[in-house]
Design a protein around this motif. Structure first.
Motif, PDB file in Angstrom:
ATOM      1  N   ALA A   1     -30.869  30.421  12.164  1.00 44.44           N
ATOM      2  CA  ALA A   1     -30.072  29.730  12.856  1.00 44.44           C
ATOM      3  C   ALA A   1     -29.327  28.547  12.117  1.00 44.44           C
ATOM      4  O   ALA A   1     -28.057  28.725  12.158  1.00 44.44           O
ATOM      5  CB  ALA A   1     -30.586  28.946  14.287  1.00 44.44           C
ATOM      6  N   HIS A   2     -29.917  27.807  11.299  1.00 40.71           N
ATOM      7  CA  HIS A   2     -29.106  26.786  10.579  1.00 40.71           C
ATOM      8  C   HIS A   2     -28.206  27.483   9.461  1.00 40.71           C
ATOM      9  O   HIS A   2     -27.209  27.188   9.298  1.00 40.71           O
ATOM     10  CB  HIS A   2     -30.263  26.126   9.760  1.00 40.71           C
ATOM     11  N   LYS A   3     -28.846  28.493   8.839  1.00 42.89           N
ATOM     12  CA  LYS A   3     -28.149  29.186   7.757  1.00 42.89           C
ATOM     13  C   LYS A   3     -26.851  29.965   8.479  1.00 42.89           C
ATOM     14  O   LYS A   3     -25.736  30.191   7.917  1.00 42.89           O
ATOM     15  CB  LYS A   3     -28.989  30.175   7.085  1.00 42.89           C
ATOM     16  N   ASN A   4     -26.871  30.492   9.799  1.00 42.02           N
ATOM     17  CA  ASN A   4     -25.820  31.081  10.524  1.00 42.02           C
ATOM     18  C   ASN A   4     -24.719  30.186  11.263  1.00 42.02           C
ATOM     19  O   ASN A   4     -24.123  30.615  12.023  1.00 42.02           O
ATOM     20  CB  ASN A   4     -26.271  31.999  11.044  1.00 42.02           C
ATOM     21  N   GLY A   5     -24.866  28.785  10.995  1.00 41.28           N
ATOM     22  CA  GLY A   5     -24.282  27.944  11.632  1.00 41.28           C
ATOM     23  C   GLY A   5     -24.394  27.692  13.123  1.00 41.28           C
ATOM     24  O   GLY A   5     -23.507  27.075  13.836  1.00 41.28           O
ATOM     25  N   PHE A   6     -25.323  27.811  13.670  1.00 43.40           N
ATOM     26  CA  PHE A   6     -25.706  27.603  15.004  1.00 43.40           C
ATOM     27  C   PHE A   6     -25.883  26.004  15.256  1.00 43.40           C
ATOM     28  O   PHE A   6     -26.369  25.612  14.495  1.00 43.40           O
ATOM     29  CB  PHE A   6     -26.602  28.593  15.951  1.00 43.40           C
ATOM     30  N   GLU A   7     -25.484  25.508  16.474  1.00 47.31           N
ATOM     31  CA  GLU A   7     -25.805  24.017  16.642  1.00 47.31           C
ATOM     32  C   GLU A   7     -27.011  23.550  16.804  1.00 47.31           C
ATOM     33  O   GLU A   7     -27.773  23.893  17.749  1.00 47.31           O
ATOM     34  CB  GLU A   7     -24.602  23.823  17.838  1.00 47.31           C
ATOM     35  N   ARG A   8     -27.223  22.688  15.887  1.00 49.55           N
ATOM     36  CA  ARG A   8     -28.607  21.686  16.306  1.00 49.55           C
ATOM     37  C   ARG A   8     -28.378  20.892  17.418  1.00 49.55           C
ATOM     38  O   ARG A   8     -27.349  20.262  17.452  1.00 49.55           O
ATOM     39  CB  ARG A   8     -28.719  21.019  15.121  1.00 49.55           C
ATOM     40  N   LYS A   9     -29.587  20.645  17.985  1.00 53.08           N
ATOM     41  CA  LYS A   9     -29.353  19.932  19.306  1.00 53.08           C
ATOM     42  C   LYS A   9     -31.062  19.654  19.726  1.00 53.08           C
ATOM     43  O   LYS A   9     -31.880  20.179  19.835  1.00 53.08           O
ATOM     44  CB  LYS A   9     -28.834  20.204  20.459  1.00 53.08           C
ATOM     45  N   ASN A  10     -31.151  18.200  20.077  1.00 57.18           N
ATOM     46  CA  ASN A  10     -32.320  17.772  20.461  1.00 57.18           C
ATOM     47  C   ASN A  10     -32.351  18.258  22.076  1.00 57.18           C
ATOM     48  O   ASN A  10     -31.579  17.887  23.019  1.00 57.18           O
ATOM     49  CB  ASN A  10     -32.601  16.252  20.507  1.00 57.18           C
ATOM     50  N   MET A  11     -33.159  19.253  22.268  1.00 51.59           N
ATOM     51  CA  MET A  11     -33.074  19.961  23.669  1.00 51.59           C
ATOM     52  C   MET A  11     -34.259  19.139  24.717  1.00 51.59           C
ATOM     53  O   MET A  11     -34.136  19.558  25.931  1.00 51.59           O
ATOM     54  CB  MET A  11     -33.744  21.468  23.382  1.00 51.59           C
TER      55      MET A  11
ATOM     56  N   LEU B   1     -37.428  36.836  15.222  1.00 54.64           N
ATOM     57  CA  LEU B   1     -37.744  35.906  14.558  1.00 54.64           C
ATOM     58  C   LEU B   1     -38.384  34.503  15.391  1.00 54.64           C
ATOM     59  O   LEU B   1     -38.000  34.381  16.474  1.00 54.64           O
ATOM     60  CB  LEU B   1     -36.825  35.125  13.646  1.00 54.64           C
ATOM     61  N   VAL B   2     -39.386  33.954  14.794  1.00 61.58           N
ATOM     62  CA  VAL B   2     -40.106  32.949  15.688  1.00 61.58           C
ATOM     63  C   VAL B   2     -40.120  31.735  14.937  1.00 61.58           C
ATOM     64  O   VAL B   2     -40.207  31.570  13.488  1.00 61.58           O
ATOM     65  CB  VAL B   2     -41.735  33.496  16.124  1.00 61.58           C
ATOM     66  N   GLY B   3     -40.306  30.411  15.604  1.00 59.96           N
ATOM     67  CA  GLY B   3     -40.543  29.386  15.028  1.00 59.96           C
ATOM     68  C   GLY B   3     -39.655  28.885  13.866  1.00 59.96           C
ATOM     69  O   GLY B   3     -38.481  28.932  14.000  1.00 59.96           O
ATOM     70  N   ALA B   4     -40.237  28.355  12.901  1.00 58.16           N
ATOM     71  CA  ALA B   4     -39.605  28.038  11.572  1.00 58.16           C
ATOM     72  C   ALA B   4     -38.494  28.812  10.953  1.00 58.16           C
ATOM     73  O   ALA B   4     -37.364  28.545  10.584  1.00 58.16           O
ATOM     74  CB  ALA B   4     -40.553  27.510  10.617  1.00 58.16           C
TER      75      ALA B   4
END
Length: 319
Positions: A112-122, A103-106
């Protein structure tokens, strides 16, 4: 029984030290790869991987990562993903999918969001300083903006004879938005088959993809070449072909192990380093050089190791 784990660049040392602990305790090659790569992704001073990775020309950190299971040949990959921590873990999760495993981009971000992965400003303050300084140097001195493309790539073998591979990178510094190199591309940036061996590459992805270098090394090992012979042959032949056809070859470096835990490394540059650990070798950093199509390597000195970290952790200021 034997185990081994190998990785591109000195930046993988701490991750390899932790990954090999899992292998010693009969952990899986997949777990060792994920743990080791995550440690590189989380260290903010490595400016070509994960948190602290250098941005594209728009000032955005876009990350690529991939994971491959050598038993099932399952592959998971993401490219151009933004604002999510540890893309290697997202890639590994994707490897469980029969369809939609790259998977790419959006689309990668939604998964990642739907599977609970952590969001972070990288994007870190340090990376912003690098970015602004390079913009100025590009304009004033005519320097190339494309710097800092040191992918972390790893291959591991566990005591159950299972193998896995993983890659992670922020790609070319100041790349075009959406640019993807070899790291997320099966056969180019990585390939592993538990019945043969595995390889992973780092360097200029646009050139590495022209030779499908990782798959070529595994293919050569299947034909009976040792890992070292396979690595040297793949890199030197691609380097020579590119020079013949295009007058120039970009940076190409590879590491590999076979299903016996024997390793090989090859490069067409002067300053490539790698890390290896096996049931017979404690984690160690080697520095490589190439001469006449053959790669030689030596143990990194304490001075070299100290200089490496000092350079990467030195304070930065705007020029």
């Amino acid at each position: 029984m034997s185990y081994a784990i190998i990785a591109t660049w000195r930046m993988a040392l701490e991750g390899i030290e932790e990954g090999v602990k899992l292998l010693k305790d009969n952990g899986s090659s997949a777990d060792a790869i994920e743990k080791a790569v995550k440690m590189v992704e989380d260290f903010p001073y490595y400016k070509s991987v994960g948190y602290g990775g250098l941005p594209n020309e728009n000032g955005e950190v876009e990350l690529d990562a991939a994971f491959m299971d050598g038993d099932s040949l399952s592959i998971g990959a993401v490219a151009g993903i933004k604002d999510f921590k540890n893309p290697i873990s997202i890639a590994r999760k994707l490897s469980e999918q029969k369809f939609n495993c790259f998977l790419v981009g959006a689309g990668a971000e939604e998964y990642a969001h739907k599977n609970g992965f952590e969001r972070k400003n990288m994007l870190t303050d340090r990376a912003i300083i690098h970015y602004k300084n390079r913009l100025k140097e590009t304009v004033e001195k005519g320097l190339s903006p494309y710097d800092g493309h040191d992918t972390v790539g790893m291959v591991a073998l566990d005591n159950s004879d299972s193998m896995a591979s993983g890659t992670s990178t922020s790609g070319l510094f100041m790349k075009k938005r959406g640019r993807t190199g070899d790291s997320a591309v099966s056969g180019s940036g990585f390939y592993v088959d538990s019945e043969i061996g595995g390889a992973t590459a780092t360097g200029l992805g646009e050139d590495i993809m022209k030779g499908c270098s990782s798959y070529e090394i595994v293919r050569l090992m299947k034909e009976g070449y040792t890992p070292q012979q396979a690595a040297d042959k793949a890199v030197s032949e691609l380097n020579d072909l590119l020079i013949k056809r295009r007058k120039k070859a970009g940076d190409i470096s590879v590491v590999c192990i076979n299903n016996k835990g024997e390793f090989g490394v090859a490069t067409n540059i002067e300053n490539f380093s790698f890390v290896i650990a096996t049931d017979k070798i404690e984690p160690i950093v080697y520095v490589c050089k190439n001469k006449n199509g053959k790669t030689t390597y030596r143990v990194a000195t304490e001075e070299w190791l100290e200089n490496y970290m000092n350079k990467r952790t030195a304070p930065l200021k705007l020029k």
